[in-house]
Design a protein around this motif. Structure first.
Motif, PDB file in Angstrom:
ATOM      1  N   VAL A 472       0.665  -1.222   0.139  1.00 37.83           N
ATOM      2  CA  VAL A 472      -0.472   0.111  -0.233  1.00 37.83           C
ATOM      3  C   VAL A 472       1.047   0.802  -0.047  1.00 37.83           C
ATOM      4  O   VAL A 472       1.660   1.334   1.535  1.00 37.83           O
ATOM      5  N   ILE A 473       1.006   2.325  -0.957  1.00 37.84           N
ATOM      6  CA  ILE A 473       1.852   3.263  -0.818  1.00 37.84           C
ATOM      7  C   ILE A 473       0.638   4.043  -1.287  1.00 37.84           C
ATOM      8  O   ILE A 473       0.246   4.359  -1.991  1.00 37.84           O
ATOM      9  N   GLY A 474       0.987   5.134  -1.258  1.00 43.00           N
ATOM     10  CA  GLY A 474       0.925   6.747  -1.145  1.00 43.00           C
ATOM     11  C   GLY A 474       1.121   8.308  -0.929  1.00 43.00           C
ATOM     12  O   GLY A 474       2.562   8.111  -0.286  1.00 43.00           O
ATOM     13  N   HIS A 475       0.741   8.998  -0.583  1.00 47.73           N
ATOM     14  CA  HIS A 475       0.921   9.797   0.512  1.00 47.73           C
ATOM     15  C   HIS A 475       0.206  10.947   0.553  1.00 47.73           C
ATOM     16  O   HIS A 475      -0.700  10.998   0.670  1.00 47.73           O
ATOM     17  N   ASP A 476       0.572  12.348   1.985  1.00 47.08           N
ATOM     18  CA  ASP A 476      -0.753  12.520   2.558  1.00 47.08           C
ATOM     19  C   ASP A 476      -0.904  14.270   2.011  1.00 47.08           C
ATOM     20  O   ASP A 476      -1.933  15.018   2.885  1.00 47.08           O
ATOM     21  N   GLY A 477      -0.795  14.080   0.485  1.00 43.20           N
ATOM     22  CA  GLY A 477      -2.072  15.414  -0.470  1.00 43.20           C
ATOM     23  C   GLY A 477      -0.811  16.506   0.238  1.00 43.20           C
ATOM     24  O   GLY A 477      -1.162  18.014   0.023  1.00 43.20           O
ATOM     25  N   LEU A 478      -0.004  16.859   1.018  1.00 45.01           N
ATOM     26  CA  LEU A 478       0.688  18.450   1.436  1.00 45.01           C
ATOM     27  C   LEU A 478       1.421  19.063   0.237  1.00 45.01           C
ATOM     28  O   LEU A 478       2.217  17.902  -0.227  1.00 45.01           O
ATOM     29  N   GLY A 479       1.646  20.455   0.816  1.00 46.67           N
ATOM     30  CA  GLY A 479       2.834  20.549   0.333  1.00 46.67           C
ATOM     31  C   GLY A 479       2.308  21.453  -1.529  1.00 46.67           C
ATOM     32  O   GLY A 479       1.921  20.575  -1.486  1.00 46.67           O
ATOM     33  N   PRO A 480       2.903  22.355  -2.104  1.00 48.34           N
ATOM     34  CA  PRO A 480       2.968  22.535  -3.543  1.00 48.34           C
ATOM     35  C   PRO A 480       2.888  21.774  -4.651  1.00 48.34           C
ATOM     36  O   PRO A 480       3.871  20.811  -4.126  1.00 48.34           O
ATOM     37  N   GLY A 481       1.720  21.240  -5.352  1.00 55.60           N
ATOM     38  CA  GLY A 481       2.307  20.404  -6.196  1.00 55.60           C
ATOM     39  C   GLY A 481       2.830  18.210  -5.931  1.00 55.60           C
ATOM     40  O   GLY A 481       3.549  17.937  -5.787  1.00 55.60           O
ATOM     41  N   ASN A 482       1.395  18.824  -5.217  1.00 53.76           N
ATOM     42  CA  ASN A 482       1.248  16.999  -3.952  1.00 53.76           C
ATOM     43  C   ASN A 482       1.289  16.172  -5.463  1.00 53.76           C
ATOM     44  O   ASN A 482       1.661  15.113  -4.658  1.00 53.76           O
ATOM     45  N   GLY A 483       1.014  16.463  -6.312  1.00 53.39           N
ATOM     46  CA  GLY A 483      -0.123  15.372  -6.997  1.00 53.39           C
ATOM     47  C   GLY A 483       1.418  14.593  -7.215  1.00 53.39           C
ATOM     48  O   GLY A 483       2.515  14.923  -7.794  1.00 53.39           O
ATOM     49  N   TRP A 484       1.257  12.402  -7.524  1.00 56.03           N
ATOM     50  CA  TRP A 484       1.957  12.138  -8.293  1.00 56.03           C
ATOM     51  C   TRP A 484       2.102  10.879  -8.907  1.00 56.03           C
ATOM     52  O   TRP A 484       0.778  10.194  -8.841  1.00 56.03           O
ATOM     53  N   PHE A 485       2.828  10.621  -9.993  1.00 52.41           N
ATOM     54  CA  PHE A 485       2.882   9.656 -11.262  1.00 52.41           C
ATOM     55  C   PHE A 485       3.215   9.308 -10.705  1.00 52.41           C
ATOM     56  O   PHE A 485       4.166   8.607 -11.287  1.00 52.41           O
ATOM     57  N   LEU A 486       3.459   7.961  -9.850  1.00 48.46           N
ATOM     58  CA  LEU A 486       3.560   7.078  -9.674  1.00 48.46           C
ATOM     59  C   LEU A 486       3.756   5.796 -11.280  1.00 48.46           C
ATOM     60  O   LEU A 486       3.041   5.112 -11.609  1.00 48.46           O
ATOM     61  N   ASP A 487       5.034   4.701 -11.512  1.00 47.23           N
ATOM     62  CA  ASP A 487       5.239   4.135 -12.454  1.00 47.23           C
ATOM     63  C   ASP A 487       5.570   2.470 -12.067  1.00 47.23           C
ATOM     64  O   ASP A 487       4.049   2.215 -12.393  1.00 47.23           O
ATOM     65  N   ASP A 488       6.353   2.164 -10.720  1.00 52.82           N
ATOM     66  CA  ASP A 488       6.215   1.397  -9.727  1.00 52.82           C
ATOM     67  C   ASP A 488       7.389   0.966  -8.836  1.00 52.82           C
ATOM     68  O   ASP A 488       8.490   2.170  -8.753  1.00 52.82           O
ATOM     69  N   VAL A 489       6.980  -0.037  -8.583  1.00 51.85           N
ATOM     70  CA  VAL A 489       7.881   0.230  -6.995  1.00 51.85           C
ATOM     71  C   VAL A 489       8.538  -1.629  -6.941  1.00 51.85           C
ATOM     72  O   VAL A 489       7.952  -2.421  -7.549  1.00 51.85           O
ATOM     73  N   VAL A 518      -4.207   7.268  -2.720  1.00 55.74           N
ATOM     74  CA  VAL A 518      -3.700   6.149  -2.108  1.00 55.74           C
ATOM     75  C   VAL A 518      -3.647   5.197  -2.900  1.00 55.74           C
ATOM     76  O   VAL A 518      -4.977   4.840  -3.649  1.00 55.74           O
ATOM     77  N   ARG A 519      -2.843   4.004  -3.381  1.00 57.31           N
ATOM     78  CA  ARG A 519      -3.456   2.366  -4.036  1.00 57.31           C
ATOM     79  C   ARG A 519      -2.518   1.942  -3.812  1.00 57.31           C
ATOM     80  O   ARG A 519      -1.155   1.610  -3.275  1.00 57.31           O
ATOM     81  N   GLU A 520      -3.041   0.149  -3.579  1.00 57.64           N
ATOM     82  CA  GLU A 520      -2.972  -0.962  -3.298  1.00 57.64           C
ATOM     83  C   GLU A 520      -2.221  -1.680  -4.404  1.00 57.64           C
ATOM     84  O   GLU A 520      -3.792  -1.923  -5.364  1.00 57.64           O
ATOM     85  N   ILE A 521      -1.427  -2.553  -4.186  1.00 55.57           N
ATOM     86  CA  ILE A 521      -0.732  -3.525  -5.563  1.00 55.57           C
ATOM     87  C   ILE A 521      -0.151  -4.120  -5.483  1.00 55.57           C
ATOM     88  O   ILE A 521       0.452  -4.459  -4.562  1.00 55.57           O
ATOM     89  N   TYR A 522      -0.631  -5.133  -6.323  1.00 59.26           N
ATOM     90  CA  TYR A 522      -1.082  -6.408  -6.064  1.00 59.26           C
ATOM     91  C   TYR A 522       0.679  -7.269  -6.551  1.00 59.26           C
ATOM     92  O   TYR A 522       0.676  -6.576  -7.661  1.00 59.26           O
ATOM     93  N   ALA A 523       1.260  -7.828  -6.439  1.00 59.28           N
ATOM     94  CA  ALA A 523       3.104  -8.376  -6.685  1.00 59.28           C
ATOM     95  C   ALA A 523       2.815  -9.279  -8.191  1.00 59.28           C
ATOM     96  O   ALA A 523       1.494  -9.485  -7.774  1.00 59.28           O
ATOM     97  N   ARG A 524       3.640  -8.829  -9.194  1.00 57.12           N
ATOM     98  CA  ARG A 524       4.034 -10.012 -10.186  1.00 57.12           C
ATOM     99  C   ARG A 524       4.388 -10.563 -10.118  1.00 57.12           C
ATOM    100  O   ARG A 524       4.588 -11.075  -9.197  1.00 57.12           O
ATOM    101  N   ASP A 525       4.151 -11.616 -10.972  1.00 56.29           N
ATOM    102  CA  ASP A 525       5.279 -12.371 -11.128  1.00 56.29           C
ATOM    103  C   ASP A 525       6.106 -13.208 -10.163  1.00 56.29           C
ATOM    104  O   ASP A 525       6.792 -13.776  -9.869  1.00 56.29           O
ATOM    105  N   ASN A 526       7.022 -11.925 -11.160  1.00 62.18           N
ATOM    106  CA  ASN A 526       8.385 -11.227 -10.985  1.00 62.18           C
ATOM    107  C   ASN A 526       8.244 -10.732 -12.328  1.00 62.18           C
ATOM    108  O   ASN A 526       7.356  -9.922 -12.817  1.00 62.18           O
ATOM    109  N   SER A 527      10.071 -10.005 -11.753  1.00 62.41           N
ATOM    110  CA  SER A 527      10.127  -8.349 -12.545  1.00 62.41           C
ATOM    111  C   SER A 527      10.356  -8.550 -13.604  1.00 62.41           C
ATOM    112  O   SER A 527       9.935  -7.690 -14.253  1.00 62.41           O
TER     113      SER A 527
END
Length: 1396
Positions: A472-489, A518-527
């Motif tokens: 589960v990954i996310g941010h607190d939404g604070l600060g100017p320009g707080n939006g975020w484009f997450l590619d992968d983890v 906030v997003r809940e992301i499930y693992a893939r079988d492998n990288s």
């Protein structure tokens, strides 16, 4: 006025994070009583000032309004103290300044009524975009600060009807955690912080003057309440009293980033009502200096059954956790089973939060079992590894139950503009053996975390979690320009050396996508699988961005980067890749397009097309299969051209540009990648997108700034104004008269069309991009900053100056008909006094500069070179000149030439007072000239024009036509027209007279029928047209009001009998659409009037295209008034009437299509139009004309929509079909919702035709069983579609989205059951199954399909075997398959495949 900032306010050291929330702002404010309200004395009137105060550098703060008078604030310091309670600043409000921060306010008298000011805690002030701050939603509609990205959707952010429920807040009584109340943060109770405290006084039944967070930090303002964890402690005048304020016990799981307080059971857990267990906890703080902490300590216990909630360790007998002290607590938790690990941390609060823990001892007081944990670690942001939360395994028989593992976490931020964030990012990692808890990703190897296109690595220490399955990954939404484009983890487990990939590729932004942070992301079988998935998605996005190039009719060039040349197809059929850009053999027309398969025909030799024949690149005549080439895009925006017949065979050339089959070069010296270039992108009046990434574009914002992070929508469209070869201006189509410009070193969109807006287009052949260089400031280019904001930059070949044009609408090569140039050659202009004396006196008088008195010098061209079609046009201006653009039309009895732009490079030198300007034009063969029309566009600072005379002289025969005008062309004076028509005079009389047509425009009575948009009209008759005239001067004070009749006058040379009118309405948005009932035109002296019925909204959509204009025919000539340009009735014409129900919200915003099935063939889809353009409204009937020639006897129709728009659900009452020729009518009742969230969830309906001669076909329910295979990765998240085809036609492509058997569709090894209704298809012959490839993991392994149906006298159950992938990257790469039946069953037959 607007102000922008990207500065980040740094929070004080008092800020802290708890495991359940993150308090990102802590405010130290001065105490003070709220001034009591008093009634103003009548005998001593006081002038009040109403002033708005905003927070320095924070556009997310919505501002506070304060009424200031001498009685409410006696001193300036009193105002500062009051604002400190309302404006969240770390050290209170200590400074007030003007919006730009240039002037500080030091006295109450300096504040002006109705103005806005900035508050700061220091002398340094960061400006704020006040327009954006004012649009911020009220706090009761938002649980967190709105993202800076939300400014790109102001209509969403500001919508008053936003369906946001008020937040719940849990309020504890100070020192008594058992006394608590739940409060809703509604509009009524959150008008101000003082009003909220008064409300809590009533709720808690005791005075409430102060609020604290559950860890003891003060909550000083309403803003801090909104940003709290969901719980506060209410206190009176007494100080904060620690207690076990267990938030998780009373609230739903917190919504803050990465935090989950759900209790996850392990194994076969028993009931929740397990017996509670008492634990004795002993914590020893190390005995060296400064080892103690002022922060609040919490622990979490993990057992084999479950885990506890965070337990805060308070005491009532003094300060805890000091140097060398042992603190003992007794806690009660549910039965967690045998414990195996403990997590301990603190909130990083207080003056000295750092803590060094020596050891922890646990004792189960029910059974006496003891556990010992040697800690010996710092929990401090400024020591060790900076962590304030640690996990430790418990000892069992002297051995650790599980090892402590330091996971490597790699977080990739996307490459979109403004993808980075300055917000605090949190992650929680979940495995088979528990979770890591919420951890802030703080220390990376990079200087700054989460920048665009950057991969940050972090270390996360936790007791080994086993096989990982989600984060589960996310941010607190604070600060100017707080939006975020997450590619992968990617999380690497060093214990097993296994990598777990978590693919996201989405925004975590309240102003983008679904609004989640906030997003809940499930693992893939492998990288490797994740990498393939990323490649798949990137390929789809690239094709979506580049596919417009392959529209049928486009002309392309193929550039090869290895050879540095263009692909050429020679007349003898040979092909090479060394052509120049201007080589005529290097142009190819797209003459066929189906998906990504195209045929490219030589533009020069229309009989030859590019082909791959048995692996050989050649030119081939005709349109055979070898000419069909599949376009496969790479991530570099280059494309492969592959044979559609033989996959794997591609166009390949060596460094010398020779075909690979002719070359002896090695593989490294071959290239099969091509940059695709489109001809005619920057023609005049073209509408284009300037794409900045695969899904973003340069966009003009409401405050005049430009951003490269805009959506690729109409807001990002630019109209091209071609100045000269390679130089253009770009005007926003959404905000007309606003141009892209570079001025004074700044780049924005507030240009007015002057020289600051002129850009030289530099084309980059390596990636088909362009760069825009300022003509006025050479060396400065339009560039982008990392946050996407446009900026004037010096060219460095970096990506930030590259734009990828996409054509929305092509322009015209010669948009003004033909260009007339003044008869002058710059090299022939001489400035000697002798030549000046040769000019007529009339041309030199007046206060004009000497250089301007000489407008032209006749060309010395020999008469023998003159064309039969060349004319000299002289325009004499009266006392008032103009700098507007002047246009001329010339009408002859065999045709018309125009519009002709009478222009030159220096427009200020044309049409000067009492001055004659001469031009040379070529007008073509139009026969005997009988009239001209001349006018201007009203632009420039001098839009009015006094026109005296126009003279035309044939250059060869010297024939002269003289047109005496003597008119004012002005929308302000005279008749308000900027265009006039002049007839040819013969023997002192006009060939045809001038007529003043009286035009009456009827606006309908429908709701919102009125418009403020510009409306134009063109009259057509036997003798040509009047030209498009702006209906500007009405008899009514306000034009085009609902139910109003506006009268206008159009003066034109007599048109003879009127035939039609063209009506145009250019509306900028839907609110300005106009409903016209009819147009009535009267000619003075005529006995009758001409009526042109409209009864139509303008603009409107027809067959998927938005039309701003419509042709209306004379009522005598009309068959019926259709929503598209009229024409006489043809064989097979039918009138279709669509009746939308009168239920509330029955209308639709979707695009509606129709299919009609006849005995010989079917027609469809016939796109009727879109509800976005005033069609298919509730309780309305929409009429269309369609042609069904040679379709045979109609037996059914299918009608539906594409589920697009804001509110696509549609209640369709009835469809009527009427044969115009025979008057045969079919009334087809529907009376049903066509919506995915109503009834069966189908957006399509089939209706049989009822005839008296035969019974109609029945409507049959087809039950469809979809068997997904069991192979790894067999499941899909795509949208799946099916089309059933039988002996009586097909069901149409239907989306399978409501499974009767499962909530999650198309999972591995699963059977999903769907049903669709269709007019009886007879015996099923095939099914076509496909998916759209959207969503992560879009491949799908389909095992089989079983279709069951029952009719009155028969039933059938048909099996269709597949056992293949529908996946672009597996099997044969197809995502659509046509299946034929394997066997049929009776009604009582088998239930499906036996293997699954």
């Amino acid at each position: 006025m607007s102000y922008a900032t990207r500065e980040v306010n740094k929070v004080s050291t008092n800020m802290s994070e708890t495991p359940s929330t993150s308090f990102s702002t802590i405010h130290r404010t001065s105490e003070g009583q709220v001034p009591s309200r008093r009634h103003l004395s009548i005998t001593h009137p006081v002038v009040a000032k109403r002033i708005s105060f905003y927070k320095s550098g924070d556009p997310q703060f919505g501002g506070v309004r304060v009424v200031i008078n001498p009685r409410s604030f006696k001193t300036f310091d009193a105002l500062l103290d009051n604002l400190s309670r309302k404006v969240p600043l770390p050290f209170g409000v200590r400074n007030i300044s003007t919006p730009r921060g240039r002037h500080n306010i030091t006295r109450l008298e300096e504040l002006e009524d109705g103005e806005s000011y900035l508050c700061s805690h220091g002398r340094k002030v960061q400006p704020v975009d006040l327009d954006r701050a004012r649009r911020r939603p009220r706090p009761w509609l938002s649980s967190l600060a709105i993202s800076a990205h939300a400014s790109r959707h102001p209509t969403v952010a500001a919508a008053p009807s936003m369906p946001c429920a008020p937040r719940r807040l849990l309020v504890f009584r100070n020192g008594d955690p058992k006394t608590r109340r739940t409060v809703l943060l509604t509009r009524r109770v959150t008008q101000s912080f003082e009003a909220f405290l008064q409300h809590l006084t009533v709720v808690m039944q005791r005075p409430v003057t102060k609020l604290y967070a559950t860890d003891g930090r003060k909550v000083p303002s309403l803003q801090a309440v909104i940003l709290s964890s969901g719980a506060v402690v209410a206190a009176g005048k007494e100080p904060f009293k620690p207690g076990n304020y267990d938030v998780q016990k009373y609230l739903l799981p917190a919504r803050l980033p990465g935090i989950s307080h759900r209790v996850h059971r392990k194994g076969n857990a028993r009931s929740e009502n397990r017996k509670s267990v008492n634990w004795k906890i002993s914590i020893i703080t190390s005995d060296f200096p400064n080892a103690g902490t002022s922060s609040q300590i919490y622990i979490v216990l993990y057992g084999h059954h479950r885990s506890s909630a965070p337990i805060y360790l308070y005491g009532t007998d003094g300060v805890r956790f000091q140097d060398g002290h042992e603190d003992i607590f007794t806690i009660t938790v549910g039965d967690i089973g045998v414990p195996f690990k403990i997590r301990i941390g603190h909130t990083n609060s207080g003056h000295a939060p750092s803590w060094h823990c020596k050891e922890i001892q646990l004792q189960n007081m029910n059974c006496g079992k003891q556990f010992y944990i040697p800690v010996q670690r710092w929990l401090a942001r400024d020591k060790d590894d900076g962590e304030i939360c640690r996990e430790f395994p418990l000892l069992s028989k002297g051995q650790w139950v599980l090892p402590v593992t330091t996971y490597e976490v790699y977080v990739a931020t996307g490459e979109l503009w403004n993808a980075g964030t300055v917000a605090n990012v949190y992650i929680s990692v979940y495995g088979k053996k528990g979770d890591s808890g919420s951890r802030q990703l703080l220390r990376s190897k990079s200087s700054f975390n989460f920048l665009r296109g950057q991969t940050d690595s972090f270390l996360l220490e936790a007791v080994h979690l086993g096989n990982l399955y989600k984060i589960v990954i996310g941010h607190d939404g604070l600060g100017p320009g707080n939006g975020w484009f997450l590619d992968d983890v990617v999380v690497k487990d060093p214990t097993t050396n296994h990598e777990y990939a978590f693919f996201c590729h989405r925004w975590l932004d309240q102003g983008e996508g679904d609004g989640k942070i906030v997003r809940e992301i499930y693992a893939r079988d492998n990288s490797i699988f994740s990498a393939r998935q990323k490649l798949e998605l990137k390929s789809k996005e690239t094709w979506a961005a580049e596919s417009w190039k392959f529209t049928k009719g486009n002309t392309l060039q193929f550039y090869n980067r290895l050879t540095g040349g263009f692909v050429r197809l020679h007349p003898d059929g040979t092909v090479d890749a060394i052509g120049e850009k201007t080589d005529k053999y290097g142009l190819f027309d797209v003459i066929f397009n189906k998906g990504n398969i195209c045929i490219f025909r030589s533009h020069e030799m229309r009989h030859l097309s590019l082909a791959l024949d048995n692996g050989f690149v050649t030119g081939m005549a005709g349109r055979g299969t070898p000419t069909e080439l599949r376009v496969i895009y790479q991530h570099s925006r280059c494309a492969l051209l592959e044979s559609a017949l033989v996959p794997g065979h591609t166009l390949v050339f060596d460094r010398q540009g020779r075909r690979a089959e002719e070359s002896a070069a090695g593989y490294a010296d071959l290239s099969k990648e091509f940059v695709i270039l489109v001809k005619g992108v920057f023609l005049n009046s073209a509408v284009i997108l300037l794409a900045t990434s695969l899904c973003q574009a340069l966009c003009l914002q409401s405050d005049g700034t430009c951003t490269g992070a805009g959506n690729q929508s109409e807001k990002s469209y630019w109209k091209v104004h071609k100045i000269s070869s390679g130089i253009c201006m770009f005007e926003s189509t959404k905000n007309t008269q606003m141009y892209l410009r570079i001025k004074d070193g700044l780049c924005d969109g507030t240009g007015t069309g002057d020289a600051d807006c002129h850009f030289k287009i530099k084309k980059n052949l390596e990636n088909a991009s362009i760069s825009l260089e300022s003509v006025k400031s050479p060396g400065l280019f339009v560039g982008l900053q990392p946050d996407g904001k446009a900026k004037a930059v010096v060219y460095t070949k970096e990506e930030n100056v590259c734009f990828y044009p996409q054509v929305i609408q092509f322009g015209r090569e010669n948009p003004m008909g033909m260009s007339a140039t003044p008869i002058q050659r710059e090299g022939q202009i001489q400035k000697s006094e002798n030549q000046k004396k040769m000019l007529p006196a009339s041309e030199v008088r007046g206060p004009l500069p000497t250089s301007a008195t000489k407008e032209i010098l006749h060309s010395q061209t020999s008469e023998t070179l003159l064309s039969e079609n060349e004319w000299k046009v002289s325009v004499l201006t009266g006392d008032t000149g103009t700098q507007a653009s002047v246009t001329l039309w010339i009408y002859g009895d065999e045709g018309v030439t125009g519009p002709i732009s009478l222009s030159k490079d220096s427009p200020e030198q044309l049409f000067l007072p009492r001055h004659k300007a001469e031009f040379q034009v070529e007008i073509g063969s139009i026969g005997e000239i009988y009239k001209i029309r001349i006018g201007h566009d009203g632009s420039s600072r001098q839009p009015e024009w006094s026109l005296q005379r126009v003279t035309m002289q044939h250059m060869k025969s010297k024939k002269v036509l003289d047109f005496v005008a003597d008119v004012w062309l002005s929308q302000i004076q005279a008749d308000g027209d900027s265009v006039c028509e002049l007839p040819v005079m013969k023997e002192g009389q006009p060939i045809f007279p001038l007529v003043k047509y009286q035009v009456e425009v009827y606006t309908g009575q429908l709701k919102q029928a009125e418009t403020e948009s510009e409306v134009s009209l063109c009259l057509y008759g036997e003798r040509g047209d009047s030209g498009l005239r702006l209906l500007h001067k009405s008899n009514m004070p306000v034009r085009f009001r609902r139910g109003q009749i506006d009268k206008f006058q159009v003066e034109a040379v007599s048109l003879g009998k009127l035939q039609k009118v063209l009506l145009r309405c250019e509306a900028c948005d839907k609110s300005q659409y106009w409903y016209c009932e009819k147009i009535v035109v009267m000619e003075p002296g005529a006995a009758s009037e001409s009526i042109f019925t409209c009864e139509r909204w303008l603009p409107f959509m027809s067959e998927g295209i938005i039309h701003s204009e419509i042709e209306l025919y004379h009522q005598e000539m009309q068959i019926n008034h259709q929503p598209k340009i009229q024409e006489e009735a043809n064989d097979g014409d039918w009138k279709v009437t669509i009746i939308t129900g009168d239920l509330e919200s029955a209308g639709t915003t979707a695009t509606v299509s129709l299919y009609v099935y006849g005995g010989t063939r079917y027609l469809g889809p016939i796109i009727l139009g879109s509800g976005k353009h005033q069609l298919f409204n509730s309780n309305s009937a929409d009429i269309f004309k369609i042609n069904l020639q040679d379709i045979g006897e109609i037996y059914k129709i299918r009608i539906g929509h594409d589920n697009s728009g804001k509110d696509p659900s549609w209640y369709l009452e009835e469809v009527r079909l009427e044969n115009i020729a025979t008057s045969e009518v079919f009334c087809l009742p529907v009376d049903s919702w066509l919506a995915e969230d109503e009834n069966e969830g189908d957006t399509w309906r089939e209706i049989p035709i009822v005839r008296t001669s035969a019974a109609p076909l029945p409507v049959v329910v087809y039950e469809i069983h979809i068997y997904t295979g069991r192979k790894p990765g067999a499941e899909t998240d795509c949208n799946v579609f099916i089309n059933l085809i039988g002996t009586r036609g097909d069901s149409g492509k239907r989306r399978l989205h409501q499974s009767k058997s499962n909530k999650a569709r198309f999972q591995c090894g699963q059977v999903d059951i769907f049903s669709i209704k269709a007019v009886s298809l007879g015996k099923l012959k095939t099914v076509v199954i496909s998916h759209d490839g959207t969503g992560p993991g879009n491949g799908w392994f389909l095992e089989s399909i079983v279709v069951k149906s029952e009719e009155e006298e028969s039933s059938q159950e048909v099996l269709f075997l597949c056992n293949r992938w529908l996946d672009e990257y597996q099997d044969d790469g197809k995502t659509e398959r046509e299946l034929i039946p394997e066997r049929r069953h009776s009604a009582g037959g088998g239930s499906g495949p036996t293997t699954c």
